[in-house]
Design an enzyme around this catalytic site. Sequence first.
Site, short mmCIF file in Angstrom:
data_model
loop_
_atom_site.label_atom_id
_atom_site.label_comp_id
_atom_site.label_asym_id
_atom_site.label_seq_id
_atom_site.Cartn_x
_atom_site.Cartn_y
_atom_site.Cartn_z
N HIS A 122 79.26 28.41 92.71
CA HIS A 122 78.69 28.84 91.79
C HIS A 122 78.75 27.08 91.09
O HIS A 122 79.11 26.63 91.21
CB HIS A 122 79.56 29.69 91.03
CG HIS A 122 79.38 30.32 89.67
ND1 HIS A 122 79.43 29.59 88.45
CD2 HIS A 122 79.47 31.60 89.31
CE1 HIS A 122 78.04 30.30 87.98
NE2 HIS A 122 78.55 31.67 87.84
N ARG A 171 65.64 15.48 108.84
CA ARG A 171 65.94 16.73 110.48
C ARG A 171 65.96 15.39 110.90
O ARG A 171 65.71 14.47 111.06
CB ARG A 171 64.51 17.32 110.33
CG ARG A 171 63.96 18.30 109.15
CD ARG A 171 63.40 19.47 109.79
NE ARG A 171 62.78 20.33 109.26
CZ ARG A 171 61.94 20.53 108.32
NH1 ARG A 171 61.51 19.72 108.06
NH2 ARG A 171 62.08 21.89 107.26
#
Length: 200
Positions: A122, A171
């Site tokens: 949260h 990546r």
Amino acid sequence: MTQLLRVYGWLGALRLARDWVATRMTMPQARLVRRPLYLRGRRWMQIGPGLTTGPGLRLDAFPISPENGPVLRIGRDVQINDYVHIGAVHSVIIGDRVLIASKVFISDHNHGKTKGPGAHDHPNIPPISRQLVHAEVVIEDDVWIGEFVSVLPGVRIGKGSIVGTMSVVTRDVPAYTMVAGSPARILKRFNFAMSAWEKV
Ligand SMILES: CC(C)(COP(=O)(O)OP(=O)(O)OC[C@H]1O[C@@H](n2cnc3c(N)ncnc32)[C@H](O)[C@@H]1OP(=O)(O)O)[C@@H](O)C(=O)NCCC(=O)NCCS
């Protein structure tokens, strides 16, 4: 000595002498580790011989499971330039003869889960209290990382590859490949038959 003074000046030569003595006393396997140096979690680091660094290097190794072995491994004859920050809670492996330019950031973790199945953190939880989400970073032998690059969690940069300045590597990068940009994209590959980098 004259050559040294010509290159570094008096103040620079004094700094060099101070850093050389400090290196011999605290990290004798290294070539030269310049000050200031910030090592947090030294016992979870494995640093190979021949390391050279610029000033302001910050290495953080805080394993999630402290009973495990080193989470930050640096190979032989690695050169890391000024004001680099490397943070490891799981596994960051840097191979042999890797060159890391100045102001580079490498991390194997994020503060909080923000993707995938299961509950996400949260936003009202303070970032420092969120769960650490981690994935191994590997930088293979003979990689060159340019200035101001960030290498994010879970990335493997293959042997002999080059990362252009200002890139964010999100990546994996194959071996013998040049990437750049944010996010980093492939620019060139090394053609062994022609002995040349070729645009992709
Ligand atoms: C990545 C790098 C090595 C490429 O050098 P190069 O082979 O001479 O690259 P080129 O000039 O042939 O550029 C190829 C393409 O990539 C682009 N490019 C190069 N570097 C880039 C970068 N850092 N970010 C985005 N694009 C880049 C060029 O604009 C060019 O695009 P184009 O094909 O659309 O014209 C170089 O640009 C770089 O970033 N060097 C790092 C310098 C550094 O940090 N030095 C520290 C010393 S330790």
